[in-house]
Each structure stands twice: as structure tokens, then as C-alpha cells.
Design an enzyme around this catalytic site. Sequence first.
Site, short mmCIF file in Angstrom:
data_model
loop_
_atom_site.label_atom_id
_atom_site.label_comp_id
_atom_site.label_asym_id
_atom_site.label_seq_id
_atom_site.Cartn_x
_atom_site.Cartn_y
_atom_site.Cartn_z
N HIS A 1 -25.44 6.64 -3.93
CA HIS A 1 -24.75 6.77 -2.61
C HIS A 1 -25.64 8.09 -2.03
CE1 HIS A 1 -22.15 7.71 0.54
NE2 HIS A 1 -21.37 8.60 -0.14
N CYS B 1 -16.17 6.01 0.13
CA CYS B 1 -17.62 5.68 -0.15
C CYS B 1 -18.19 4.80 -1.37
CB CYS B 1 -18.32 7.30 -0.32
SG CYS B 1 -18.04 8.26 1.13
N ASN C 1 -24.76 10.48 5.82
CA ASN C 1 -23.76 9.65 4.97
C ASN C 1 -23.07 8.77 5.82
OD1 ASN C 1 -21.74 9.01 3.12
ND2 ASN C 1 -21.04 11.10 2.43
O1 UT7 Z 1 -19.26 11.04 0.51
C1 UT7 Z 1 -18.59 12.18 0.14
C2 UT7 Z 1 -18.64 13.18 1.31
N1 UT7 Z 1 -18.74 14.33 0.95
C3 UT7 Z 1 -20.04 15.04 0.26
O2 UT7 Z 1 -21.09 14.58 0.07
C4 UT7 Z 1 -19.72 16.63 0.73
C5 UT7 Z 1 -20.18 17.24 -0.73
N2 UT7 Z 1 -20.41 18.63 -0.32
C6 UT7 Z 1 -21.57 19.17 0.21
O3 UT7 Z 1 -22.64 18.27 0.54
C7 UT7 Z 1 -21.90 20.34 0.41
O4 UT7 Z 1 -20.83 21.25 -0.04
C8 UT7 Z 1 -22.03 20.72 1.83
C9 UT7 Z 1 -23.27 20.02 2.44
C10 UT7 Z 1 -20.79 20.08 2.82
C11 UT7 Z 1 -22.07 22.29 2.10
O5 UT7 Z 1 -22.91 22.91 1.35
P1 UT7 Z 1 -22.69 24.23 0.65
O6 UT7 Z 1 -23.84 24.59 0.02
O7 UT7 Z 1 -21.28 23.74 -0.27
O8 UT7 Z 1 -22.00 25.10 1.49
P2 UT7 Z 1 -20.81 25.86 2.04
O9 UT7 Z 1 -19.59 24.90 2.38
O10 UT7 Z 1 -20.43 26.72 0.55
O11 UT7 Z 1 -21.00 26.73 3.16
C12 UT7 Z 1 -21.94 27.90 3.09
C13 UT7 Z 1 -22.19 28.69 4.38
C14 UT7 Z 1 -20.61 28.92 4.88
O12 UT7 Z 1 -21.04 30.17 5.65
P3 UT7 Z 1 -20.55 31.74 5.01
O13 UT7 Z 1 -19.11 31.54 4.45
O14 UT7 Z 1 -21.23 31.71 3.65
O15 UT7 Z 1 -20.69 32.60 5.85
C15 UT7 Z 1 -20.28 27.91 5.97
O16 UT7 Z 1 -19.76 28.52 6.97
O17 UT7 Z 1 -22.57 27.60 5.25
C16 UT7 Z 1 -21.78 27.65 6.49
N3 UT7 Z 1 -21.86 26.15 7.04
C17 UT7 Z 1 -22.75 25.75 8.05
N4 UT7 Z 1 -23.82 26.85 8.62
C18 UT7 Z 1 -24.64 26.04 9.43
C19 UT7 Z 1 -21.20 25.23 6.96
N5 UT7 Z 1 -21.54 24.27 7.65
C20 UT7 Z 1 -22.68 24.61 8.21
C21 UT7 Z 1 -23.47 24.26 9.38
N6 UT7 Z 1 -24.53 24.72 9.83
N7 UT7 Z 1 -23.55 22.66 9.76
#
Ligand code: UT7
Length: 330
Positions: free
Chosen positions: A257, A117, A287
Site C-alpha cells: 500500500h 486502505c 495515498n
Molecule cells: O493509509 C493509511 C493512512 N495513514 C497514514 O499513512 C499515516 C501514517 N502516518 C504518517 O505517514 C506520518 O505520521 C505523517 C506523514 C502523517 C507525519 O509524519 P511524522 O513524522 O509522524 O510527523 P508529526 O505528525 O510528528 O509532525 C511533526 C511536525 C509537527 O510539528 P511540531 O509539533 O514538531 O512543531 C507537525 O505540526 O510536522 C508538522 N507538520 C507539518 N509541517 C509541514 C505536520 N504536517 C505538516 C505539513 N507541513 N504538511
Amino acid sequence: MRSDTPLAKITSTGRFLPPQVTTNADLEALVNTTDEWITGRTGIKERRLAEENMSTAQMGASASFDVMAKANLGPNDIDLIILSTATPDRLLPSTACDIQALIGANNAVAFDIGGACSGFLYGLSTAEGYIAAGRADNVLVVASEKMSSIVDWTDRSTCVLFGDGAGACIVQKSEGRKGIIGTHHGSDGKLAELLYRPAGGSLIPSTPESMKAGDHLVKMAGKEVYKHAVRSMTEASQKALEDAGLLGEDVDLLIPHQANMRIIESTARHAGIPMDKVFVNVDRYGNMSSATIPVALDEALEQGILQEGMNVLTVAFGAGLTWGAVVIRW
Ligand code: UT7
């Protein structure tokens, strides 16, 4: 600010976005997710996805034709093509060479760079170096990403985040003191496995088993990447501004970004830049890896938001991990 050497300047920008819009509601039908979750956690509402037979090179060539037309340059005027991509069409040869062939830039040397990225900003700095050394006059920097081809469409934690698209710019020697005035880049290979594709290269070549296990697709430790993203984008912004002799309050426009609205807001807050000076299109495209910044630059120019004389801060982070920021006096 570099006072003696001529500056390198982005003189034109271009973009290509595949026409097919995929909304969060469309993804609800694919994986166990909701529009509410995607919008709340990322700010993304929709993204563009390329047709199966549209390649990274074709998208990059379309963005290149757009920028060459705006710059009033023909393909034979281009002497260097630098492509940033995390989704090369083939591992050999470089996709930059495919773009060269598609646009007919017969006088150019072409190569890919892999900064994920952050790759567009790495490409910009590489172009700056060639120009400063007097080794190129008209550099075409392209970022083209077909993220849909490497995303695991059964993994809700990653597939909702990404989109396809391409951006391009022409970099030339500046006649005055407008252009790139500050830069900072960094990498940390110890963190490679936070965001990577385990198989498909020489380390673990693709086999029927690795393909079946999905090891050729993107794996990401989202929360960890998030923390590093905010930290590294904040640090890169500060160091690039320092390099330019500027403070956060001197920034007229921040083009970050576009990975996640919450990361964008945190970066802006830490850099002391109010959100009305931040360009955002993550809601419409998701993204697009390294293509996000050149697409945003092109849209900001078209919308009259990016204007001559402005101090523009661009900043990115990505797999590697990599990060970088470039300050441009437009
Ligand atoms: O260019 C570089 C690319 N990478 C990035 O930009 C990623 C950077 N990270 C992020 O943007 C965030 O960490 C995410 C958007 C990927 C995730 O957000 P988060 O607030 O960190 O959520 P999490 O991974 O802690 O997940 C929270 C919950 C989980 O459920 P439990 O364990 O709390 O029951 C996940 O299983 O959300 C669940 N979850 C979803 N639920 C509905 C994960 N993906 C989804 C989804 N829909 N698509």
C-alpha cells in the site's frame, strides 16, 4: 499452499487516474507546508485530484472499462462486482451498483466493501471465496477513491497525503497452480478513532454544526497510525508468506500500500525484501487508499516489472484499523 482446491487468479488489471496533477508546490499555496517537509516525511511529490463533478463511480467505471478491454470481456460477462471504497458517492445505494449501471454489467451482482486502505485485498479475498465456492466465474474487483472529497483542506497534517484514483482487476479460476497462494487479514476496531470521520453517518448525522466543525472530514493521529502500520504490515506479510509456504527471500516483487515511503521501506526491511524488489509510485500519486495496490499492479505489469511466474507479495493497512497481505504466484 492450498493443494487441492483450484486457485483464484488475477487475469487482467486496469486503472484510471484523473488528469489533474497537484504538486507539493501547489499545496504550499494552500496550507503552511513545504515541498521539503512533504517529500522528506512521506516521499510524495505530487498527486492526482479529480474534478469536482467526477465521482467515485465514474473513476471506478473508467478503470473497469480499461480492465474489461484488456481481459477481452464484455459487461455482460461479469457476474460479480466488488467495490472497495472509503468515499462512496452516496450512503445508499452502494457505489458498486452505480458502477454496474455505468458499465452496463446487467448480469452482475454488485456490492461495496468497507476495508479502507486494506479494502482491495479484502475484495480480492472475497472474490477468491466466491470462485472457490463455484458461485462466480468473472469477478470484477474495483477500488475507487475520491479522497479529495473527504480531506480537510485546511489541515496540513492530512491534506498533503492523499490523492484520487481507481484500479480494477478481473479474478477468475486458475487453470494451473498460479494465483492466490497465501493470505492473512486482520482488524482491530478498538483503534477506530485513530483514523476516521466522526460525523456524517447514522451515529452523528450531518448537521449544519457538524459540517461547520469539519466533523465529516478525515481525522488522523498520524504518528500512532504510522506505528501500527509498520507493525501490522510486517505481521501480515509474515503470516501470508507462511500461508504460502514461502520466505521473504522467495518474494520477487513487493507491492505495498502506497501511503508513505518510510512505511514502505520499514515494511520491506522487516520482511527481508530489498528495495529493488519493491514497486513504488507513492511519489506520483500519494495515498489513494485502497486504489493504490491495483493501480501499482497495473503499472508494474505495463512496465514489464511484474512478470509471469513471479511470487508477488501485496500488503496493506488502513482505517479500522484493518490490515492484510495476499501472496500471488503470477
Ligand atoms: O493509509 C493509511 C493512512 N495513514 C497514514 O499513512 C499515516 C501514517 N502516518 C504518517 O505517514 C506520518 O505520521 C505523517 C506523514 C502523517 C507525519 O509524519 P511524522 O513524522 O509522524 O510527523 P508529526 O505528525 O510528528 O509532525 C511533526 C511536525 C509537527 O510539528 P511540531 O509539533 O514538531 O512543531 C507537525 O505540526 O510536522 C508538522 N507538520 C507539518 N509541517 C509541514 C505536520 N504536517 C505538516 C505539513 N507541513 N504538511
